[in-house]
Motif scaffolding. Structure first.
Motif, mmCIF file in Angstrom:
data_model
loop_
_atom_site.group_PDB
_atom_site.id
_atom_site.type_symbol
_atom_site.label_atom_id
_atom_site.label_comp_id
_atom_site.label_asym_id
_atom_site.label_seq_id
_atom_site.Cartn_x
_atom_site.Cartn_y
_atom_site.Cartn_z
ATOM 1 N N THR A 3 0.857 -1.194 0.000
ATOM 2 C CA THR A 3 0.000 0.000 0.000
ATOM 3 C C THR A 3 0.888 1.237 0.000
ATOM 4 O OG1 THR A 3 -0.109 -0.315 2.382
ATOM 5 C CG2 THR A 3 -2.000 -1.037 1.114
ATOM 6 N N SER A 4 0.464 2.278 -0.703
ATOM 7 C CA SER A 4 1.294 3.481 -0.853
ATOM 8 C C SER A 4 1.401 4.250 0.458
ATOM 9 C CB SER A 4 0.675 4.405 -1.890
ATOM 10 O OG SER A 4 0.485 3.717 -3.074
ATOM 11 N N TRP B 210 -4.251 -1.834 5.827
ATOM 12 C CA TRP B 210 -4.022 -3.237 5.435
ATOM 13 C C TRP B 210 -2.695 -3.743 5.974
ATOM 14 C CZ3 TRP B 210 -7.001 -6.947 3.600
ATOM 15 C CH2 TRP B 210 -8.212 -6.583 3.036
ATOM 16 N N SER C 168 -0.815 6.644 2.558
ATOM 17 C CA SER C 168 -2.246 6.537 2.248
ATOM 18 C C SER C 168 -2.937 5.801 3.397
ATOM 19 C CB SER C 168 -2.468 5.767 0.944
ATOM 20 O OG SER C 168 -2.207 4.399 1.152
ATOM 21 N N SER D 235 -4.809 3.443 3.088
ATOM 22 C CA SER D 235 -4.853 2.000 2.792
ATOM 23 C C SER D 235 -3.821 1.245 3.602
ATOM 24 C CB SER D 235 -4.581 1.744 1.314
ATOM 25 O OG SER D 235 -5.622 2.254 0.560
ATOM 26 N N GLU D 236 -2.877 1.957 4.191
ATOM 27 C CA GLU D 236 -1.885 1.266 5.028
ATOM 28 C C GLU D 236 -2.530 0.563 6.222
ATOM 29 O OE1 GLU D 236 2.635 2.480 4.605
ATOM 30 O OE2 GLU D 236 1.529 3.888 5.862
#
Ligand SMILES: Cc1cc2nc3c(=O)[nH]c(=O)nc-3n(C[C@H](O)[C@H](O)[C@H](O)COP(=O)(O)OP(=O)(O)OC[C@H]3O[C@@H](n4cnc5c(N)ncnc54)[C@H](O)[C@@H]3O)c2cc1C
Length: 457
Positions: free
Chosen positions: A439-440, A448, A443, A445-446
């Motif tokens: 994940t970038s 995850w 972001s 989304s981290e």
């Protein structure tokens, strides 16, 4: 009676029916669609779209208040009239002409009126009889269920249609039912100034979600000012001089200017002629279908969307439309997503975005499951969003197979995290392999990465 012949006749132009008609037309078939009210159905005018239009301004205002620098700049209240006007724009003032144009452009013939099956491959709409050479698709959707509570029907209750199109902000409202619809509309109207009492018979709101998710949303709604009563059943309702009084199972009483009933949906199967072809319905009246959406009466009758009761969500109706059309076109497609657990989002603040099984469901099904939880805002990316935002994220792992079988994300705007979880669950991606799905930084989304680290891969 004029007779018209088409390859396929669709009854009901909600999202499921409309999408099916579109795919069929693109597949080269001639299609007729019957619609008794508005093309694009409940979702566009009285459900998904207006409810989100009512929710979004309050959500944004709350988020602005949590971001230092912005909080100082944004200090006013919501302008309710502007919110309602934007809602009206989003629902096209209940005018479906742009959708009718879309049908026209695809060469789909619209018949306005009640569609009714009249024997094998035959549908009547008013004076017209439509004959289907290949298939009939029933996509008549659902309507708000009204429970048989003493006095409720006489108390002029609101259903989702009233609650999503109201032109004036009510002073106060009792909402019966703390599922996604009741919870979202409680937040929406509360944000516009209505004093809301939310009454739920189960021990928690959002009873199909992980318990922590329901608790986090309930805590937030209470902080926003919603009065939530759980474990409370309505036993009687009265409207007198503009005030609705509801008696509760614990003997207490609550009052409001309006009462909104949000206790579930009933299928629109009354008087559509199912009996003329022997199609079966379940105990709740939903049409029974197989995994190709075939409704039993030979190979020509299909039922998709809310009316088959498999998963009452717009995206699931559209998925089922694809399955049905693939089958009609002679290609292979079977629905699997509902069984695995359809993705769904409750757009409250915090949002609850989930897919697959909860931990309890997995354990009840005998799966050797564990759960890993982290804070949704525990990433660098989340630093740029609201400070101290609520929310927990969970993955549920099948330890025997080493795959994720469920995920729940509670937090600000978590809806868009969900698709990655859906891919992982549907694809049965091994957890060890997922560790390579980077994940970038920075972001959100981290989350995850945090989940997988916490799980220990
Ligand atoms: C307040 C609320 C918010 C929601 N929010 C979301 C959300 O955010 N996301 C989500 O995925 N889902 C949401 N839903 C659920 C979503 O609205 C439904 O799952 C979706 O509308 C179902 O689509 P459908 O095509 O099956 O049926 P419908 O949208 O109900 O459409 C059925 C159509 O058939 C027509 N019809 C019925 N009988 C006949 C007949 N005999 N002849 C001709 N026409 C007929 C109706 O007029 C209607 O236009 C929400 C629901 C509610 C109540």
């Amino acid at each position: 009676m004029p007779e018209h012949e088409f390859d396929v006749v669709v009854i009901g132009a909600g999202p499921a029916g409309e999408v099916a008609a579109g795919y069929l037309s693109e597949g080269g078939l001639s299609v007729a669609i019957a619609e008794r009210h508005l093309v694009a159905g409940e979702c566009s005018y009285y459900a998904c779209m207006p409810s989100k239009a009512l929710l979004r301004p309050g959500e944004l205002l709350a988020e602005a208040g949590r971001v230092p620098g912005v909080a100082e700049a944004v200090t006013g209240e919501l302008e309710a009239d502007a919110v309602l006007a934007r809602r009206d724009e989003i629902i096209h003032d209940l005018d479906d002409s742009s959708q009718v144009e879309w049908l026209d452009n695809l060469g789909i013939k619209l018949f306005r009126g009640d569609g009714r099956i009249d024997g094998e491959r035959r549908v009547t709409v008013g004076d017209d009889t439509l004959v289907a050479k290949r298939a009939v698709i029933v996509s008549t959707g659902s309507a708000a269920a009204m429970p048989p509570i003493d006095g409720l029907a006489d108390a002029e209750p609101w259903n989702n249609r009233n609650a999503t199109t109201a032109k004036v902000v009510p002073e106060s409202m009792i909402i019966l039912g703390g599922g996604p619809v009741g919870s979202e509309l409680a937040q929406a109207w509360n944000s516009l100034g209505t004093k809301v009492i939310l009454v739920e018979g189960a021990p928690q709101i959002l009873s199909r979600e992980e318990r922590f998710a329901a608790d986090e949303v309930a805590e937030s709604l209470r902080e926003q000012g919603v009065d939530i009563r759980v474990d409370s059943k309505a036993t009687a309702v009265r409207r007198e001089e503009g005030t609705v009084s509801m008696t509760l199972s614990d003997g207490g009483e609550v009052q409001g200017g309006e009462i909104l009933v949000a206790v579930g949906r009933k299928p629109n199967t009354e008087d559509i002629g199912l009996e003329s072809v022997g199609a079966q319905t379940n105990d709740h009246g939903f049409i029974e279908v197989d995994d190709r959406m075939r409704a039993g009466a030979g190979e020509w009758l299909y039922a998709i969307g809310d009316v088959n009761g498999r998963a009452l969500l717009t995206h699931m109706g559209k998925y089922q439309a694809w399955v049905a059309v693939e089958t009609i076109l002679g290609r292979e497609a079977e629905a699997v997503a509902e069984e695995i657990g359809s993705p769904h989002v409750t757009f409250t603040d915090p949002q609850v975005a989930s897919v697959g099984k909860t931990l309890d469901q997995a354990i009840d099904e005998g799966i050797n499951a564990t759960a890993t939880d982290v804070s949704t805002s525990g990433t660098a990316g989340a630093s740029f969003y609201g400070k101290d935002t609520a929310g927990t994220s969970r993955i549920v792992i099948d330890e025997d197979r080493g795959v994720i079988i469920g995920a729940t994300f509670v937090g600000f705007e978590t809806a868009d995290f969900l698709h990655a979880a859906t891919v992982a669950v549907i694809g049965e991606v091994p957890v060890k392999r997922l560790r390579h799905a980077i994940t970038s930084f920075p972001s959100r989304s981290e989350v995850w990465l945090k989940l997988l680290e916490a799980y220990g891969v």
